[in-house]
Motif scaffolding. Structure first.
Motif, PDB file in Angstrom:
ATOM      1  N   ARG A  42       5.063   2.253   7.177  1.00 21.52           N
ATOM      2  CA  ARG A  42       5.954   1.361   7.929  1.00 21.52           C
ATOM      3  C   ARG A  42       7.325   1.996   8.110  1.00 21.52           C
ATOM      4  O   ARG A  42       7.766   2.789   7.307  1.00 21.52           O
ATOM      5  N   THR A  43       7.983   1.586   9.185  1.00 22.65           N
ATOM      6  CA  THR A  43       9.368   1.990   9.420  1.00 22.65           C
ATOM      7  C   THR A  43      10.171   0.737   9.729  1.00 22.65           C
ATOM      8  O   THR A  43       9.608  -0.362   9.829  1.00 22.65           O
ATOM      9  N   GLU A  44      11.447   0.902   9.922  1.00 19.20           N
ATOM     10  CA  GLU A  44      12.275  -0.252  10.285  1.00 19.20           C
ATOM     11  C   GLU A  44      11.972  -0.730  11.705  1.00 19.20           C
ATOM     12  O   GLU A  44      12.297  -1.848  12.077  1.00 19.20           O
ATOM     13  N   THR A  46       8.788  -0.863  13.107  1.00 19.07           N
ATOM     14  CA  THR A  46       7.462  -1.453  13.267  1.00 19.07           C
ATOM     15  C   THR A  46       6.894  -1.898  11.930  1.00 19.07           C
ATOM     16  O   THR A  46       7.257  -1.376  10.893  1.00 19.07           O
ATOM     17  N   ARG A  47       5.987  -2.840  11.989  1.00 24.78           N
ATOM     18  CA  ARG A  47       5.367  -3.345  10.766  1.00 24.78           C
ATOM     19  C   ARG A  47       3.969  -2.779  10.544  1.00 24.78           C
ATOM     20  O   ARG A  47       3.359  -3.025   9.523  1.00 24.78           O
ATOM     21  N   SER A  48       3.451  -2.032  11.508  1.00 23.54           N
ATOM     22  CA  SER A  48       2.103  -1.490  11.365  1.00 23.54           C
ATOM     23  C   SER A  48       2.098  -0.304  10.404  1.00 23.54           C
ATOM     24  O   SER A  48       3.102   0.365  10.214  1.00 23.54           O
ATOM     25  N   GLU A  61      -1.623   1.181  17.917  1.00 22.18           N
ATOM     26  CA  GLU A  61      -0.881   0.733  16.744  1.00 22.18           C
ATOM     27  C   GLU A  61      -1.817  -0.072  15.862  1.00 22.18           C
ATOM     28  O   GLU A  61      -2.527  -0.958  16.323  1.00 22.18           O
ATOM     29  N   GLU A  64      -1.035  -4.436   9.935  1.00 21.50           N
ATOM     30  CA  GLU A  64       0.017  -4.401   8.916  1.00 21.50           C
ATOM     31  C   GLU A  64      -0.503  -3.886   7.580  1.00 21.50           C
ATOM     32  O   GLU A  64       0.221  -3.221   6.847  1.00 21.50           O
ATOM     33  N   ARG A  65      -1.725  -4.240   7.232  1.00 24.82           N
ATOM     34  CA  ARG A  65      -2.293  -3.867   5.926  1.00 24.82           C
ATOM     35  C   ARG A  65      -3.733  -3.390   6.074  1.00 24.82           C
ATOM     36  O   ARG A  65      -4.463  -3.850   6.938  1.00 24.82           O
TER      37      ARG A  65
END
Length: 88
Positions: A42-44, A46-48, A61, A64-65
């Motif tokens: 993850r990065t700031e 994106t949540r993927s 993309e 998330e988990r």
């Protein structure tokens, strides 16, 4: 009669031809994939957990988990294969 190759294949063939004329040898695999990359984590922005990008931006993309890295890589492979079928 169908075209001998798709527009995307034509782009690759044009690149190979130009590279060969300029460098007097065909491009390496590294040269062919220079505009593509995969980001994991993850990065700031994106949540993927994973993203596949090319020079035009994000082509896939992920979720998330994932339960495991194997699940993430399987999803990545399937997602990019589907994208590749759409553009060729």
């Amino acid at each position: 009669m169908p075209a001998p190759y798709t527009p995307r294949q034509g782009q690759f063939l044009a690149y190979i031809h130009a590279h060969t004329r300029l460098h007097r040898q065909p491009p390496s695999e590294m040269d062919m994939t220079a505009g593509s990359r995969v980001e994991l984590g993850r990065t700031e922005r994106t949540r993927s957990m994973a993203r596949a990008l090319d020079e035009g931006g994000t082509v896939w993309e992920g979720k998330e988990r994932y339960q495991s890295m194997v699940d993430l890589l399987r999803d990545l492979n399937e997602g990019t294969a589907q994208w590749n079928e759409e553009v060729t």
